[in-house]
Design a protein around this motif. Structure first.
Motif, mmCIF file in Angstrom:
data_model
loop_
_atom_site.group_PDB
_atom_site.id
_atom_site.type_symbol
_atom_site.label_atom_id
_atom_site.label_comp_id
_atom_site.label_asym_id
_atom_site.label_seq_id
_atom_site.Cartn_x
_atom_site.Cartn_y
_atom_site.Cartn_z
ATOM 1 N N SER A 77 -6.909 10.120 1.076
ATOM 2 C CA SER A 77 -7.481 11.439 1.390
ATOM 3 C C SER A 77 -8.467 11.787 0.602
ATOM 4 N N PHE A 78 -8.222 11.860 -0.720
ATOM 5 C CA PHE A 78 -9.065 12.063 -1.785
ATOM 6 C C PHE A 78 -8.490 11.949 -3.208
ATOM 7 N N GLY A 79 -9.310 11.904 -4.079
ATOM 8 C CA GLY A 79 -8.936 11.742 -5.752
ATOM 9 C C GLY A 79 -9.054 12.958 -6.565
ATOM 10 N N ILE A 80 -8.236 13.076 -7.691
ATOM 11 C CA ILE A 80 -8.180 14.105 -8.528
ATOM 12 C C ILE A 80 -8.300 13.213 -9.818
ATOM 13 N N SER A 81 -9.618 13.294 -10.782
ATOM 14 C CA SER A 81 -9.536 12.896 -11.878
ATOM 15 C C SER A 81 -9.212 13.870 -13.076
ATOM 16 N N LEU A 82 -8.214 13.650 -14.009
ATOM 17 C CA LEU A 82 -7.532 14.889 -14.724
ATOM 18 C C LEU A 82 -8.348 14.993 -16.208
ATOM 19 N N GLY A 83 -9.703 14.950 -16.048
ATOM 20 C CA GLY A 83 -10.362 15.312 -17.254
ATOM 21 C C GLY A 83 -10.560 14.213 -18.223
ATOM 22 N N ASP A 84 -11.210 14.310 -19.477
ATOM 23 C CA ASP A 84 -11.856 13.329 -20.257
ATOM 24 C C ASP A 84 -12.585 12.049 -19.431
ATOM 25 N N LEU A 85 -13.268 12.599 -18.454
ATOM 26 C CA LEU A 85 -14.186 11.709 -17.983
ATOM 27 C C LEU A 85 -15.147 10.827 -18.649
ATOM 28 N N ALA A 86 -15.330 11.307 -19.703
ATOM 29 C CA ALA A 86 -16.223 10.569 -20.784
ATOM 30 C C ALA A 86 -15.355 10.968 -22.215
ATOM 31 N N GLY A 87 -15.972 10.218 -23.065
ATOM 32 C CA GLY A 87 -15.268 10.240 -24.556
ATOM 33 C C GLY A 87 -16.391 10.648 -25.333
ATOM 34 N N ASP A 88 -16.656 12.092 -25.216
ATOM 35 C CA ASP A 88 -17.648 12.874 -26.064
ATOM 36 C C ASP A 88 -19.074 12.616 -25.761
ATOM 37 N N ASP A 89 -19.473 11.423 -25.434
ATOM 38 C CA ASP A 89 -20.906 10.864 -24.989
ATOM 39 C C ASP A 89 -20.857 11.414 -23.430
ATOM 40 N N LEU A 90 -21.536 12.834 -23.320
ATOM 41 C CA LEU A 90 -21.622 13.327 -22.044
ATOM 42 C C LEU A 90 -22.566 12.553 -21.252
ATOM 43 N N ASP A 91 -23.543 11.928 -21.798
ATOM 44 C CA ASP A 91 -24.673 11.277 -20.922
ATOM 45 C C ASP A 91 -23.915 10.141 -20.050
ATOM 46 N N LEU A 92 -22.555 9.691 -20.484
ATOM 47 C CA LEU A 92 -21.893 9.118 -19.583
ATOM 48 C C LEU A 92 -21.331 9.476 -18.205
ATOM 49 N N HIS A 93 -21.363 10.907 -18.130
ATOM 50 C CA HIS A 93 -20.932 11.234 -16.829
ATOM 51 C C HIS A 93 -21.437 10.830 -15.614
ATOM 52 N N PRO A 94 -22.841 10.821 -15.761
ATOM 53 C CA PRO A 94 -23.361 10.431 -14.355
ATOM 54 C C PRO A 94 -23.026 8.846 -14.118
ATOM 55 N N LYS A 95 -22.982 8.043 -15.345
ATOM 56 C CA LYS A 95 -22.439 6.775 -15.120
ATOM 57 C C LYS A 95 -21.106 6.333 -14.606
ATOM 58 N N TYR A 96 -20.120 7.219 -15.045
ATOM 59 C CA TYR A 96 -18.781 7.435 -14.601
ATOM 60 C C TYR A 96 -19.041 7.740 -13.078
ATOM 61 N N VAL A 97 -19.617 8.647 -12.506
ATOM 62 C CA VAL A 97 -19.817 8.943 -11.303
ATOM 63 C C VAL A 97 -20.447 7.508 -10.383
#
Length: 525
Positions: A168-188
């Motif tokens: 139905s949906f997912g939950i990702s429990l943090g540390d979506l990146a490892g300090d390099d926050l420019d990776l957030h959009p790439k993680y998405v």
């Protein structure tokens, strides 16, 4: 669910209000799913809306009003039986960011200036059939420090997870990146490979470390994912997502500390006023609530959270952060005063032991965690106000829940200090774990707080290497909280024998695994 890239907020007029201290708007049933409230579309009553602290219900026309500051995210708390708009990136669009001046200047960019507050901030909801029985996918700590590790996450985990059915949906429990926050959009972008919405939790490696206050440590997270504390309903379950990282650490201004700001717990308190006590309440945050020592989590925050939840008989907390897997059960000794024990599932991680270990046939590190748990993800199965949790080991069938370690050969009729070890990945020390040899009787195994010998052997391989292999040495083993031991019989006929281990988990389900060993004639000196 219809995907949209941009949510259009309805403006009652083009007039912008200055120095406004209230945000007003409607929650409405968006029949044509265009994101705009039109005259014929009805407002929805008794839907919760929040500014991150206060929580109000819409009136009979679907209208609401809330206090607003110069730094607020206003969001709707999705009711059961409805869906919020979801972008092509699979991120739910249930919020409006109000930062007229934008985020402070930081190393990693936050929110651009949003300008004056619109006259009306409206939230679209789509009618959707939701069954009381559903499954949510739970990811712990993807935590890529580089684009290469993000590729390993995509290839090693998401490629497998996206084939799951009935999510139905997912939950990702943090540390979506490892300090390099420019990776957030790439993680998405990586998570777009799945076909369901993803809710995201702020982890300590997702923070703006150059922020001068805790309130601004989530600016880059907000830019990509929205609020770091929010809630939604699905079926008979109510989900609360919280940031539980105090940064900078209020004790000395250095590093971080597990805990909640007052405004976050105020939000929980105000939100729960509108949640039926028969519902299942599921809390998701990054750092576990451990009471082992004051250095891991602030006791007063845990106590207040427990007090807010004590009248809810059906509840579950889910955390990650440790790169281990365990169940934490809190009692009066920890400040819990509600019925039965408070269960927190500290989930295994999708990065495992930080992308370490030997490479598998796909060139991806096996990343077994320090307690011997293979990397994977969890499946939270909810039925009404009850739940069960499955752990899906990457590359294995769902039925694989136990790893057996035993000597390959022992001497006939000669005592051995070797043992049979069973790592029951989702186990707790109160579970029943037994074993038998061939068709013999079942015997109890003894729970033991010790490192997993199978993982110890994997780590030692790296120390005996005379030539480096690709990849990185795993972290040193730690005591597992789900390891059992039994003695190994040697007084059986010479030849191969089968070890069968069975475990009954906290939900009453039985799992089995087998292994073999050989009994041989002793070799004389």
């Amino acid at each position: 669910m219809k995907k949209i890239v941009i949510i259009c907020w309805a403006f009652c007029s083009s007039f912008s209000l200055h120095a406004q201290d209230l945000v007003k708007g409607y929650v409405f049933e968006d029949r044509n799913e265009n994101g705009r409230k039109e005259r014929r579309e009805k407002g929805l009553p008794e839907v919760a809306v929040s500014n991150g602290v206060e929580v109000v219900l819409t009136d009979e026309k679907g209208a609401y009003s809330l206090p607003v500051s110069e730094d607020n995210i206003i969001f709707v708390i999705k009711p059961a039986g409805y869906a919020v708009p979801v972008g092509e990136d699979n991120l739910p669009r249930y919020y409006y960011i109000h930062k007229p001046e934008g985020s402070p200047e930081l190393q990693y960019k936050g929110v651009e200036p949003t300008g004056p507050l619109p006259r009306s901030v409206d939230f679209a909801l789509y009618p959707r059939e939701e069954t009381k029985e559903f499954t949510a996918m739970i990811f712990g700590d993807p935590q890529p420090y580089t684009e290469k590790e993000l590729e390993l996450f995509a290839k090693g985990v998401v490629e497998k997870a996206k084939k799951e059915e009935g999510i139905s949906f997912g939950i990702s429990l943090g540390d979506l990146a490892g300090d390099d926050l420019d990776l957030h959009p790439k993680y998405v972008e990586v998570m777009q490979q799945t076909s369901w919405p993803w809710y995201n939790v702020l982890g300590n490696h997702d923070m703006n470390y150059d922020a001068s206050s805790d309130a601004h440590s989530d600016e880059s997270f907000e830019k990509t994912f929205g609020p770091s504390a929010y809630a939604f309903n699905h079926g008979d379950a109510h989900f609360i997502v919280l940031e539980d990282i105090l940064y900078p650490d209020p004790r000395d201004g250095q590093g971080y500390w597990g805990g909640f700001r007052k405004d976050q717990l105020d939000f929980v308190e105000n939100n729960l006023k509108h949640v039926d006590k028969n519902r299942l309440v599921v809390l998701s945050f990054h750092i576990p609530l451990l009471h082992e020592n004051e250095n891991s989590f602030r006791d007063s925050d845990r106590k207040r959270l427990f007090d807010l939840l004590k009248d809810y008989p059906n509840r579950l907390a889910i955390s990650a952060h440790t790169h281990l897997q365990r169940h934490n059960f809190y009692t009066a000794e920890d400040g819990w005063e509600g019925a039965s024990r408070f269960h927190e599932y500290n989930a295994g991680t999708t990065s495992g032991d930080w992308y370490s270990g030997q490479l598998n046939e796909e060139g991806v590190p096996i990343s077994t965690m320090r307690d011997g748990t293979p990397k994977g993800y969890a499946l939270l199965r909810v039925d009404g106000n009850q739940y069960q949790i499955d752990y899906q080991v990457i590359g294995k069938p769902l039925e694989h829940q136990i790893k057996i370690f035993n000597p390959k050969v022992v001497a006939n009729n000669r005592g051995s200090s070797s043992g049979i070890f069973a790592n029951f990945y989702m186990g707790d020390k109160d579970d029943i774990v037994e074993y038998k040899i061939d068709n013999g009787d079942w015997r109890p195994m003894n729970w033991t707080a010790a490192p997993d010998p199978s993982f110890m052997a994997d780590v030692m391989e790296w120390d005996f290497m005379e030539k480096l292999s690709p990849g990185r040495r795993p972290s040193n083993p730690v005591n597992s909280t789900h390891l059992w031991r039994g003695s190994i019989p040697t007084n059986l006929p010479v030849g191969k024998h089968t070890i069968t281990v069975r475990a009954i988990d906290m939900f009453g389900r039985t799992f089995t695994e087998t292994s073999e060993y050989t009994i041989a004639e002793p070799v004389p000196f």
